[in-house]
Design a protein around this motif. Structure first.
Motif, PDB file in Angstrom:
ATOM      1  N   LEU A  30      -9.963   1.143 -12.497  1.00 18.89           N
ATOM      2  CA  LEU A  30      -9.391   2.325 -11.848  1.00 18.89           C
ATOM      3  C   LEU A  30      -9.947   2.466 -10.433  1.00 18.89           C
ATOM      4  O   LEU A  30      -9.192   2.752  -9.487  1.00 18.89           O
ATOM      5  CB  LEU A  30      -9.684   3.585 -12.664  1.00 18.89           C
ATOM      6  N   VAL A  31     -11.233   2.237 -10.253  1.00 14.25           N
ATOM      7  CA  VAL A  31     -11.827   2.234  -8.922  1.00 14.25           C
ATOM      8  C   VAL A  31     -11.210   1.136  -8.068  1.00 14.25           C
ATOM      9  O   VAL A  31     -10.852   1.348  -6.894  1.00 14.25           O
ATOM     10  CB  VAL A  31     -13.356   2.050  -9.023  1.00 14.25           C
ATOM     11  N   SER A  32     -11.064  -0.052  -8.653  1.00 13.99           N
ATOM     12  CA  SER A  32     -10.513  -1.196  -7.934  1.00 13.99           C
ATOM     13  C   SER A  32      -9.122  -0.905  -7.382  1.00 13.99           C
ATOM     14  O   SER A  32      -8.856  -1.070  -6.181  1.00 13.99           O
ATOM     15  CB  SER A  32     -10.462  -2.407  -8.870  1.00 13.99           C
ATOM     16  N   PHE A  33      -8.238  -0.436  -8.240  1.00 19.74           N
ATOM     17  CA  PHE A  33      -6.857  -0.249  -7.811  1.00 19.74           C
ATOM     18  C   PHE A  33      -6.672   1.035  -6.999  1.00 19.74           C
ATOM     19  O   PHE A  33      -5.734   1.122  -6.208  1.00 19.74           O
ATOM     20  CB  PHE A  33      -5.923  -0.304  -9.013  1.00 19.74           C
ATOM     21  N   ALA A  34      -7.576   2.000  -7.168  1.00 17.86           N
ATOM     22  CA  ALA A  34      -7.537   3.165  -6.281  1.00 17.86           C
ATOM     23  C   ALA A  34      -7.848   2.741  -4.852  1.00 17.86           C
ATOM     24  O   ALA A  34      -7.202   3.187  -3.892  1.00 17.86           O
ATOM     25  CB  ALA A  34      -8.531   4.220  -6.757  1.00 17.86           C
ATOM     26  N   LEU A  35      -8.835   1.850  -4.684  1.00 22.05           N
ATOM     27  CA  LEU A  35      -9.182   1.366  -3.357  1.00 22.05           C
ATOM     28  C   LEU A  35      -8.082   0.497  -2.769  1.00 22.05           C
ATOM     29  O   LEU A  35      -7.726   0.626  -1.586  1.00 22.05           O
ATOM     30  CB  LEU A  35     -10.489   0.578  -3.415  1.00 22.05           C
ATOM     31  N   ILE A  36      -7.528  -0.391  -3.578  1.00 20.52           N
ATOM     32  CA  ILE A  36      -6.494  -1.288  -3.067  1.00 20.52           C
ATOM     33  C   ILE A  36      -5.227  -0.509  -2.720  1.00 20.52           C
ATOM     34  O   ILE A  36      -4.624  -0.712  -1.657  1.00 20.52           O
ATOM     35  CB  ILE A  36      -6.219  -2.407  -4.088  1.00 20.52           C
ATOM     36  N   SER A  37      -4.833   0.418  -3.583  1.00 19.55           N
ATOM     37  CA  SER A  37      -3.678   1.258  -3.270  1.00 19.55           C
ATOM     38  C   SER A  37      -3.955   2.130  -2.054  1.00 19.55           C
ATOM     39  O   SER A  37      -3.089   2.305  -1.189  1.00 19.55           O
ATOM     40  CB  SER A  37      -3.316   2.140  -4.468  1.00 19.55           C
ATOM     41  N   GLY A  38      -5.180   2.667  -1.981  1.00 19.52           N
ATOM     42  CA  GLY A  38      -5.545   3.485  -0.833  1.00 19.52           C
ATOM     43  C   GLY A  38      -5.554   2.693   0.465  1.00 19.52           C
ATOM     44  O   GLY A  38      -5.125   3.194   1.517  1.00 19.52           O
ATOM     45  N   GLY A  39      -6.029   1.445   0.394  1.00 19.29           N
ATOM     46  CA  GLY A  39      -5.991   0.590   1.579  1.00 19.29           C
ATOM     47  C   GLY A  39      -4.570   0.319   2.033  1.00 19.29           C
ATOM     48  O   GLY A  39      -4.261   0.371   3.232  1.00 19.29           O
ATOM     49  N   GLY A  40      -3.687   0.056   1.067  1.00 18.22           N
ATOM     50  CA  GLY A  40      -2.281  -0.141   1.402  1.00 18.22           C
ATOM     51  C   GLY A  40      -1.665   1.119   2.000  1.00 18.22           C
ATOM     52  O   GLY A  40      -0.860   1.045   2.938  1.00 18.22           O
ATOM     53  N   LEU A  41      -2.053   2.263   1.463  1.00 15.18           N
ATOM     54  CA  LEU A  41      -1.545   3.546   1.978  1.00 15.18           C
ATOM     55  C   LEU A  41      -1.957   3.750   3.435  1.00 15.18           C
ATOM     56  O   LEU A  41      -1.141   4.142   4.282  1.00 15.18           O
ATOM     57  CB  LEU A  41      -2.081   4.680   1.111  1.00 15.18           C
ATOM     58  N   LEU A  42      -3.219   3.469   3.747  1.00 15.92           N
ATOM     59  CA  LEU A  42      -3.703   3.629   5.117  1.00 15.92           C
ATOM     60  C   LEU A  42      -2.961   2.714   6.083  1.00 15.92           C
ATOM     61  O   LEU A  42      -2.544   3.130   7.178  1.00 15.92           O
ATOM     62  CB  LEU A  42      -5.208   3.354   5.176  1.00 15.92           C
ATOM     63  N   VAL A  43      -2.794   1.455   5.690  1.00 14.13           N
ATOM     64  CA  VAL A  43      -2.062   0.505   6.538  1.00 14.13           C
ATOM     65  C   VAL A  43      -0.622   0.965   6.722  1.00 14.13           C
ATOM     66  O   VAL A  43      -0.057   0.885   7.820  1.00 14.13           O
ATOM     67  CB  VAL A  43      -2.118  -0.914   5.939  1.00 14.13           C
ATOM     68  N   GLY A  44      -0.014   1.461   5.624  1.00 16.02           N
ATOM     69  CA  GLY A  44       1.359   1.942   5.707  1.00 16.02           C
ATOM     70  C   GLY A  44       1.517   3.112   6.650  1.00 16.02           C
ATOM     71  O   GLY A  44       2.454   3.162   7.460  1.00 16.02           O
ATOM     72  N   VAL A  45       0.585   4.068   6.589  1.00 14.22           N
ATOM     73  CA  VAL A  45       0.645   5.243   7.469  1.00 14.22           C
ATOM     74  C   VAL A  45       0.505   4.822   8.928  1.00 14.22           C
ATOM     75  O   VAL A  45       1.265   5.264   9.800  1.00 14.22           O
ATOM     76  CB  VAL A  45      -0.443   6.258   7.090  1.00 14.22           C
ATOM     77  N   LEU A  46      -0.455   3.947   9.206  1.00 15.42           N
ATOM     78  CA  LEU A  46      -0.639   3.475  10.580  1.00 15.42           C
ATOM     79  C   LEU A  46       0.584   2.695  11.060  1.00 15.42           C
ATOM     80  O   LEU A  46       1.053   2.873  12.186  1.00 15.42           O
ATOM     81  CB  LEU A  46      -1.889   2.599  10.663  1.00 15.42           C
ATOM     82  N   GLY A  47       1.106   1.834  10.189  1.00 17.47           N
ATOM     83  CA  GLY A  47       2.264   1.033  10.573  1.00 17.47           C
ATOM     84  C   GLY A  47       3.503   1.872  10.821  1.00 17.47           C
ATOM     85  O   GLY A  47       4.289   1.585  11.739  1.00 17.47           O
ATOM     86  N   ALA A  48       3.690   2.915  10.013  1.00 17.57           N
ATOM     87  CA  ALA A  48       4.888   3.758  10.141  1.00 17.57           C
ATOM     88  C   ALA A  48       4.967   4.444  11.498  1.00 17.57           C
ATOM     89  O   ALA A  48       6.060   4.833  11.937  1.00 17.57           O
ATOM     90  CB  ALA A  48       4.918   4.799   9.020  1.00 17.57           C
ATOM     91  N   LEU A  49       3.835   4.590  12.168  1.00 15.30           N
ATOM     92  CA  LEU A  49       3.826   5.227  13.488  1.00 15.30           C
ATOM     93  C   LEU A  49       4.420   4.332  14.579  1.00 15.30           C
ATOM     94  O   LEU A  49       4.813   4.827  15.639  1.00 15.30           O
ATOM     95  CB  LEU A  49       2.388   5.594  13.878  1.00 15.30           C
ATOM     96  N   PHE A  50       4.498   3.038  14.299  1.00 16.68           N
ATOM     97  CA  PHE A  50       4.871   2.093  15.353  1.00 16.68           C
ATOM     98  C   PHE A  50       6.094   1.242  15.032  1.00 16.68           C
ATOM     99  O   PHE A  50       6.509   0.430  15.857  1.00 16.68           O
ATOM    100  CB  PHE A  50       3.689   1.150  15.643  1.00 16.68           C
ATOM    101  N   VAL A  51       6.677   1.406  13.842  1.00 19.46           N
ATOM    102  CA  VAL A  51       7.821   0.567  13.459  1.00 19.46           C
ATOM    103  C   VAL A  51       9.035   1.451  13.219  1.00 19.46           C
ATOM    104  O   VAL A  51       8.901   2.665  12.993  1.00 19.46           O
ATOM    105  CB  VAL A  51       7.500  -0.267  12.198  1.00 19.46           C
ATOM    106  N   PRO A  52      10.246   0.884  13.238  1.00 20.07           N
ATOM    107  CA  PRO A  52      11.457   1.687  13.028  1.00 20.07           C
ATOM    108  C   PRO A  52      11.484   2.318  11.630  1.00 20.07           C
ATOM    109  O   PRO A  52      10.978   1.754  10.659  1.00 20.07           O
ATOM    110  CB  PRO A  52      12.590   0.667  13.193  1.00 20.07           C
TER     111      PRO A  52
END
Length: 282
Positions: A30-52
């Motif tokens: 649960l810790v493992s996938f919370a971190l991996i999902s959270g990492g993906g979420l952070l990248v997604g939020v940052l990426g959404a600011l700069f892509v269509p």
């Protein structure tokens, strides 16, 4: 299947096996996938600011895919809890291209040729071998095997959904960014609910490793989504699962799992079958 597309999918395969190994290495899943999902979420939020922003036609696929990805994560967590990485990873990944071939024919009208059908048969034989051979007298871990097979079905489902959705999105980068946002909320939120005040302390020792794994997951699937806009779904899914050999090697070298020569041969047979499936473009 141009050389650029092939290279992108091979890099995705290696990256995918690597982040799955990171996920398996952190024993508290649960810790493992919370971190991996959270990492993906952070990248997604940052990426959404700069892509269509994805086109409206893609949003039904994004919502369905996000639900399927969360299901996949939960099943993968269960698989890694019950079984060895070197067995669970090949079963989950090897199931996916077989099912994608069928789903792509039914829903996207990408009909397999004779080479692909032969590849399905060979890969199925290898899949059975990975699940059952080389156990040296021990019984098959049926709960783990069933969880891994269900994981493969989830992979095949979201691969097909995303293969259609990303083509309607107008931007593969926008699609992957918002997919990471939508799917990345559920497991961290569930972990926060389950662990409450203890979660921060449990995340801290693995934070850097887990977040790197999350970023790798975005890169791996982003490359696949880009490739799906430029080639048929079945051969992309097939080539992506060359990660089976990478996963088997990681299990043996880094986790000291006794994969056994028969299962190594069976994993190789799966890759041969996947290679035959790539003949769709010739």
């Amino acid at each position: 299947m141009t050389p650029t597309v092939i290279l992108a999918v091979v890099i995705a395969a290696i990256t995918h096996a690597s982040w799955n190994a990171i996920a398996h290495h952190i024993k508290d899943q649960l810790v493992s996938f919370a971190l991996i999902s959270g990492g993906g979420l952070l990248v997604g939020v940052l990426g959404a600011l700069f892509v269509p922003f994805p086109a409206a036609a893609a949003w039904p696929f994004l919502l369905v895919s996000a639900a399927l990805h969360v299901t996949y994560m939960l099943l993968l967590m269960r698989s890694f809890t019950l079984g060895d990485f070197g067995q669970m990873y090949p079963i989950a990944r090897g199931t996916a291209p077989l099912v994608v071939t069928v789903l792509a024919a039914v829903f996207v009208h990408e009909i397999p040729n004779g080479w692909q059908l032969a590849g399905v048969a060979v890969a199925c034989a290898g899949l059975v071998g990975v699940a059952l051979w080389g156990l040296k007298g021990s019984r098959p871990q049926w709960p783990a095997i069933i969880a891994a097979l269900a994981t493969g079905l989830a992979i095949a489902s979201y691969t097909t959904v995303d293969g259609v959705g990303v083509r309607d999105s107008g931007s593969s980068l926008g699609y992957i960014a918002w997919l990471m946002i939508l799917e990345g909320i559920a497991i961290p939120a569930y972990a926060l609910y389950r662990r409450r005040g203890q979660l921060a302390a449990q995340l801290r020792p693995y934070a850097a490793t887990g977040l790197v794994g999350g970023a790798m997951s975005v890169v791996a699937y982003g490359l696949v989504l880009w490739a799906q806009t430029r080639a048929p779904l079945a051969p992309i899914a097939a080539l992506r699962e060359s990660s089976i050999i990478v996963g088997a090697a990681i299990g043996a070298l880094f986790f000291k799992e006794k994969f056994g020569a028969p299962r190594i041969a069976a994993a190789g047979l799966m890759v041969v079958g996947i290679g035959l499936m790539l003949h769709t473009a010739t």
